[in-house]
Scaffold this active site. Structure first.
Site, PDB file in Angstrom:
ATOM      1  N   LEU A  34       0.814  -1.204   0.000  1.00 57.91           N
ATOM      2  CA  LEU A  34       0.000   0.000   0.000  1.00 57.91           C
ATOM      3  C   LEU A  34       0.856   1.265   0.000  1.00 57.91           C
ATOM      4  CD1 LEU A  34      -2.672  -1.001   2.687  1.00 57.91           C
ATOM      5  CD2 LEU A  34      -3.026  -0.880   0.205  1.00 57.91           C
ATOM      6  N   SER A  35       0.256   2.366  -0.387  1.00 57.85           N
ATOM      7  CA  SER A  35       0.902   3.662  -0.257  1.00 57.85           C
ATOM      8  C   SER A  35       1.204   3.905   1.221  1.00 57.85           C
ATOM      9  CB  SER A  35      -0.018   4.767  -0.788  1.00 57.85           C
ATOM     10  OG  SER A  35       0.560   6.038  -0.610  1.00 57.85           O
ATOM     11  N   GLY A  36       2.428   4.271   1.532  1.00 58.68           N
ATOM     12  CA  GLY A  36       2.810   4.501   2.917  1.00 58.68           C
ATOM     13  C   GLY A  36       3.345   3.275   3.625  1.00 58.68           C
ATOM     14  N   ALA A  37       3.438   2.156   2.915  1.00 62.62           N
ATOM     15  CA  ALA A  37       3.918   0.919   3.538  1.00 62.62           C
ATOM     16  C   ALA A  37       5.439   0.889   3.688  1.00 62.62           C
ATOM     17  CB  ALA A  37       3.459  -0.291   2.733  1.00 62.62           C
ATOM     18  N   LYS A  39       7.718   1.074   0.911  1.00 60.01           N
ATOM     19  CA  LYS A  39       8.389   0.463  -0.244  1.00 60.01           C
ATOM     20  C   LYS A  39       9.602   1.273  -0.700  1.00 60.01           C
ATOM     21  CE  LYS A  39       4.702   0.823  -2.718  1.00 60.01           C
ATOM     22  NZ  LYS A  39       3.899   1.510  -1.659  1.00 60.01           N
ATOM     23  N   SER A  40       9.390   2.550  -0.957  1.00 60.53           N
ATOM     24  CA  SER A  40      10.471   3.391  -1.464  1.00 60.53           C
ATOM     25  C   SER A  40      11.576   3.546  -0.434  1.00 60.53           C
ATOM     26  CB  SER A  40       9.925   4.778  -1.859  1.00 60.53           C
ATOM     27  OG  SER A  40       9.067   4.684  -2.975  1.00 60.53           O
ATOM     28  N   SER A 107       1.576  -1.492  -7.313  1.00 64.58           N
ATOM     29  CA  SER A 107       1.267  -2.643  -8.184  1.00 64.58           C
ATOM     30  C   SER A 107       0.184  -3.518  -7.556  1.00 64.58           C
ATOM     31  CB  SER A 107       2.534  -3.460  -8.481  1.00 64.58           C
ATOM     32  OG  SER A 107       3.296  -3.729  -7.329  1.00 64.58           O
TER      33      SER A 107
END
EC number: 2.7.1.25
Length: 212
Positions: A34-37, A39-40, A107
């Protein structure tokens, strides 16, 4: 699109040649969640650690790619499919170039991630699921995206008004809601070593043991 007049040109320098020069294998590490998880954050920190070991790397980040390669795409289901297709093909080129590639993309669809996996030989595609409760993702919402989605100002937002399909058999699951960035990074590094992507020859300045 007709392809009768398009032919693959054989290469003079192989992926194996480039890997020998780099002293590590090439692969695509695909961070999804999710966004904010996180990843980046994790992907870029893994790249920093790899760079310290002298590895040839590149991060394909979701937001960055949409500034250029995918600037023409929105966030509809069809556009998301195309976004991931393009990233998969670029990732394949980078892996052929001998690089260790890390991608950070929501994704959300299993089918899209599975399609990207088929582009690679077994062991060259490593799916990493950044598992994080949506409540924590919302707390980290520095961009204010969840707030806008909750207020109806953003449509097709994953986790709120669009689905996220959890990976069924990822190579690695990181509990980014509880584990520290350092712990998550060390687990990724260990996996790359266990799968012989990184070898003893890959160890460079600042490498050291990747254990917690």
């Amino acid at each position: 699109m007709p392809t009768d007049n398009i032919h693959w040109h054989p290469v003079s320098v192989s992926r194996e040649d480039r890997e020998a020069g780099n002293r590590h294998k090439s692969a695509l590490v695909w961070f999804t969640g999710l966004s904010g998880a996180g990843k980046s954050t994790v992907a870029h920190e893994v790249e920093r650690r790899l760079h310290q070991r002298g590895c040839s790397t590149y991060v394909l980040d979701g937001d960055n790619v949409r500034h250029g390669l995918c600037v023409d795409l929105g966030f509809s289901a069809l556009d998301r499919v195309e976004n991931i297709r393009r990233v998969g093909e670029v990732g394949k080129l980078f892996v052929d170039a001998g690089l260790l590639v890390l991608t950070a993309f929501i994704s959300p669809y299993r089918e899209d991630r599975a399609r990207v996996r088929t582009l690679f030989e077994p062991g060259r595609f490593i799916e990493v699921y950044c598992e994080c409760p949506i409540a924590i993702c919302e707390q980290r919402d520095v961009k204010g995206l969840y707030r806008k989605a909750r207020e109806g100002l953003m449509q097709e937002f994953t986790g709120i008004s669009a689905p996220y399909e959890i990976p069924q058999a990822p190579e690695l699951v990181l509990n980014t809601g509880k584990q520290s960035i350092e712990e998550c990074v060390s687990r990724v590094m260990r996996l790359l070593e266990e799968r012989s992507i990184l070898t003893a020859d890959s160890a460079g300045p600042g490498s050291g043991p990747d254990v917690q």
